[in-house]
Design a protein around this motif. Structure first.
Motif, mmCIF file in Angstrom:
data_model
loop_
_atom_site.group_PDB
_atom_site.id
_atom_site.type_symbol
_atom_site.label_atom_id
_atom_site.label_comp_id
_atom_site.label_asym_id
_atom_site.label_seq_id
_atom_site.Cartn_x
_atom_site.Cartn_y
_atom_site.Cartn_z
ATOM 1 N N GLU A 58 0.846 -1.197 0.000
ATOM 2 C CA GLU A 58 0.000 0.000 0.000
ATOM 3 C C GLU A 58 0.876 1.240 0.000
ATOM 4 O OE1 GLU A 58 -3.659 0.337 1.572
ATOM 5 O OE2 GLU A 58 -3.966 -1.770 2.080
ATOM 6 N N ALA A 94 -1.241 4.570 -11.416
ATOM 7 C CA ALA A 94 -0.207 4.256 -10.428
ATOM 8 C C ALA A 94 0.844 3.287 -10.939
ATOM 9 C CB ALA A 94 -0.858 3.687 -9.169
ATOM 10 N N ASP A 95 0.452 2.386 -11.836
ATOM 11 C CA ASP A 95 1.430 1.432 -12.347
ATOM 12 C C ASP A 95 2.466 2.093 -13.255
ATOM 13 O OD1 ASP A 95 -0.599 1.950 -14.124
ATOM 14 O OD2 ASP A 95 -0.867 -0.121 -14.767
ATOM 15 N N CYS A 105 3.986 -7.296 -9.068
ATOM 16 C CA CYS A 105 2.856 -6.625 -8.421
ATOM 17 C C CYS A 105 1.901 -6.052 -9.468
ATOM 18 C CB CYS A 105 3.348 -5.500 -7.523
ATOM 19 S SG CYS A 105 4.356 -6.055 -6.132
ATOM 20 N N LYS A 106 0.605 -6.149 -9.189
ATOM 21 C CA LYS A 106 -0.407 -5.574 -10.060
ATOM 22 C C LYS A 106 -1.244 -4.574 -9.270
ATOM 23 C CE LYS A 106 -1.005 -9.234 -13.483
ATOM 24 N NZ LYS A 106 -1.986 -10.103 -14.186
ATOM 25 N N LEU A 107 -1.570 -3.457 -9.912
ATOM 26 C CA LEU A 107 -2.380 -2.430 -9.265
ATOM 27 C C LEU A 107 -3.784 -2.981 -9.009
ATOM 28 C CD1 LEU A 107 -2.615 0.535 -8.333
ATOM 29 C CD2 LEU A 107 -3.392 1.083 -10.644
ATOM 30 N N ASN A 108 -4.234 -2.856 -7.761
ATOM 31 C CA ASN A 108 -5.550 -3.338 -7.356
ATOM 32 C C ASN A 108 -6.519 -2.192 -7.094
ATOM 33 O OD1 ASN A 108 -7.184 -4.016 -4.533
ATOM 34 N ND2 ASN A 108 -7.345 -5.635 -6.073
ATOM 35 N N ALA A 110 -6.704 2.420 -6.924
ATOM 36 C CA ALA A 110 -6.116 3.765 -6.951
ATOM 37 C C ALA A 110 -7.218 4.751 -6.606
ATOM 38 C CB ALA A 110 -5.529 4.069 -8.327
ATOM 39 N N TYR A 149 -2.995 3.977 -2.898
ATOM 40 C CA TYR A 149 -2.870 2.895 -3.863
ATOM 41 C C TYR A 149 -2.699 1.554 -3.159
ATOM 42 C CZ TYR A 149 -1.447 6.950 -6.671
ATOM 43 O OH TYR A 149 -1.383 8.186 -7.271
ATOM 44 N N ARG A 150 -3.210 0.514 -3.808
ATOM 45 C CA ARG A 150 -2.971 -0.842 -3.321
ATOM 46 C C ARG A 150 -2.503 -1.711 -4.484
ATOM 47 N NH1 ARG A 150 -7.736 -2.008 -1.328
ATOM 48 N NH2 ARG A 150 -7.166 -1.229 0.737
ATOM 49 N N PHE A 151 -1.366 -2.346 -4.284
ATOM 50 C CA PHE A 151 -0.853 -3.330 -5.234
ATOM 51 C C PHE A 151 -0.953 -4.711 -4.599
ATOM 52 C CE2 PHE A 151 1.189 0.559 -6.585
ATOM 53 C CZ PHE A 151 1.320 0.458 -7.949
#
Length: 199
Positions: A58, A94-95, A105-108, A110, A149-151
């Motif tokens: 995060e 964000a990515d 990691c993948k953006l989950n 934003a 953001y959460r990845f």
């Protein structure tokens, strides 16, 4: 910062609690921090917090609006509203802003909050409820933009480096005060010559 001192001291809480639940604790703490930080109206400075736990990375980014849109008053003119929306869109990518290595990691999620700059009729539903509370606590002469953001990562605890591309997008941004908690904790000053966080 939204990662509390107790969290940095080693309390085992979920990373989303570090960054999301502390929004409520954050108001008083950050208002005091913001007042100290901006007493001299230090444009060019922003804050970045990172937390890694399990498969989750995060990130919270907070900046005076002037660093990103060039002004801090509520947007009224068409071009000002368009500028805020353009910056909001940029921050949602964000990515492209945070390059995580190794690349697993993948953006989950934003979530970009521009409610201090846009009237409620210009905000999406997700931020309308935040607008009033933000406006109550903000300094009238200082508006802020924040992004959460959460990845989701296959092996988040093995993440070694996060490269921050914010300086490329926002020329008025001069320095970022970063801190993080993962298997270890740390802090760093980022600038155009130093954009990598080594977790």
């Amino acid at each position: 910062m939204l990662i509390s001192n107790s969290a940095l001291a080693g309390e085992h809480q979920h990373s989303s609690e570090h960054l999301h639940n502390s929004e409520h604790q954050h108001t008083e703490q950050h208002t005091e921090h913001q007042h100290e930080q901006h007493q001299a109206h230090a444009h060019g400075l922003a804050d970045l917090s990172l937390a890694v736990e399990g498969d989750t990375l995060e990130i919270l980014f907070e900046s005076p609006a002037a660093n990103l849109v060039g002004f801090e008053h509520r947007a009224q003119k068409t071009e000002e509203i368009e500028t805020v929306r353009r910056v909001q869109h940029q921050l949602q990518q964000a990515d492209k802003i945070f390059i995580v290595k190794p690349e697993h990691c993948k953006l989950n999620m934003a979530d970009v909050d521009v409610s201090q700059l846009l009237a409620s009729e210009y905000l999406d539903n997700a931020h309308q409820h935040n607008s009033e509370s933000h406006n109550k606590h903000k300094h009238s002469e200082h508006s802020e933009i924040s992004a959460h953001y959460r990845f989701i990562c296959k092996k988040a605890t093995t993440t070694k480096t996060v490269s921050v591309k914010l300086f490329d997008l926002f020329p008025k941004l001069e320095r970022i005060e970063a801190q993080w908690i993962s298997s270890q904790q740390g802090a760093a000053h980022l600038d155009r010559q130093n954009t990598d966080i080594r977790l």
